[in-house]
Design a protein around this motif. Structure first.
Motif, PDB file in Angstrom:
ATOM      1  N   GLU A  13      35.646  -3.655 -17.180  1.00  0.00           N
ATOM      2  CA  GLU A  13      34.424  -4.469 -17.181  1.00  0.00           C
ATOM      3  C   GLU A  13      34.749  -5.954 -17.405  1.00  0.00           C
ATOM      4  O   GLU A  13      34.213  -6.824 -16.716  1.00  0.00           O
ATOM      5  CB  GLU A  13      33.479  -3.973 -18.272  1.00  0.00           C
ATOM      6  N   ARG A  15      37.607  -7.457 -16.740  1.00  0.00           N
ATOM      7  CA  ARG A  15      38.318  -7.927 -15.539  1.00  0.00           C
ATOM      8  C   ARG A  15      37.329  -8.318 -14.448  1.00  0.00           C
ATOM      9  O   ARG A  15      37.435  -9.394 -13.867  1.00  0.00           O
ATOM     10  CB  ARG A  15      39.255  -6.850 -14.994  1.00  0.00           C
ATOM     11  N   GLU A  16      36.380  -7.417 -14.184  1.00  0.00           N
ATOM     12  CA  GLU A  16      35.405  -7.661 -13.125  1.00  0.00           C
ATOM     13  C   GLU A  16      34.545  -8.883 -13.429  1.00  0.00           C
ATOM     14  O   GLU A  16      34.287  -9.706 -12.553  1.00  0.00           O
ATOM     15  CB  GLU A  16      34.533  -6.420 -12.917  1.00  0.00           C
ATOM     16  N   GLN A  20      34.656 -12.388 -11.250  1.00  0.00           N
ATOM     17  CA  GLN A  20      33.426 -12.928 -10.660  1.00  0.00           C
ATOM     18  C   GLN A  20      33.197 -14.371 -11.108  1.00  0.00           C
ATOM     19  O   GLN A  20      32.848 -15.234 -10.310  1.00  0.00           O
ATOM     20  CB  GLN A  20      32.214 -12.063 -11.025  1.00  0.00           C
ATOM     21  N   GLU A  46      44.893  -9.776  -9.671  1.00  0.00           N
ATOM     22  CA  GLU A  46      44.790  -8.335  -9.896  1.00  0.00           C
ATOM     23  C   GLU A  46      46.155  -7.686 -10.110  1.00  0.00           C
ATOM     24  O   GLU A  46      46.253  -6.640 -10.744  1.00  0.00           O
ATOM     25  CB  GLU A  46      44.037  -7.672  -8.746  1.00  0.00           C
TER      26      GLU A  46
END
Length: 190
Positions: A13, A15-16, A20, A46
């Motif tokens: 979570e 990372r995302e 963004q 990533e």
């Protein structure tokens, strides 16, 4: 978050959310990185979870990291703190551990060099700070410690920069000094 193996990693979570945030900033500030593509930057990020952790630390301390260069020779993207003012979460710090330990009273919580090392980043040099200023006007109300040459540091001093009157100014202070309006800007290569 640090895992039981000692690796610094973010949850899926986190990372995302970070990716963004970085993508949005990248697309909003294309003048900082003309001819670069977000997809290539994201692929590098990533593949480097510890670098992502460091970028998250830059973000968490309000540095607003963004891509400012691409090193073709080493195939690395260069991120600088691009917040308008010196990052809020990294102010009121003396320059380094030696300066921190030399203070007898009213010690700050940390030093710029130690905090950067803990975050996995480096302080900008004077030249890098000047390059950043070509991308916008930063530190119009604050100042930022920069990497200090050893001959100056041996004499007890340290350098910091700011942007006033349309120019970058480089100053010196005792390395043990600290101010609410002085922090440091970092860089990370990925």
């Amino acid at each position: 978050m640090t895992t039981t193996t000692g690796k610094k990693e973010l949850s899926l979570e986190q990372r995302e959310e970070l990716l963004q945030t970085l993508k949005t900033r990248f697309e909003k500030n294309m003048d900082r990185h003309k001819d670069l593509e977000w997809e290539k930057v994201q692929a590098k990020l990533e593949a480097n979870s510890e670098k992502l952790w460091s970028l998250n630390e830059m973000e968490r301390t309000e540095g607003e990291p963004d891509v400012v260069d691409y090193d073709k020779k080493n195939d690395e993207y260069v991120f600088y703190d691009c917040s308008a003012e010196s990052p809020k979460g990294r102010r009121s710090l003396c320059y380094d551990r030696e300066a921190l330990e030399a203070r007898k009273k009213h010690k700050p919580e940390n030093s710029a060099i130690d905090m950067a090392a803990e975050m996995g980043i480096e302080l900008l040099t004077e030249d890098q700070y000047r390059a950043l200023q070509k991308l916008g006007n930063f530190d119009k109300k604050t100042s930022s410690w920069v990497e200090t040459p050893s001959d100056i540091r041996k004499l007890g001093g340290a350098l910091f920069c700011d942007y006033r009157f349309g120019h970058v100014f480089v100053y010196h202070n005792g390395a043990d000094s600290y101010y609410a309006a002085r922090g440091f800007r970092g860089l990370l290569t990925v």
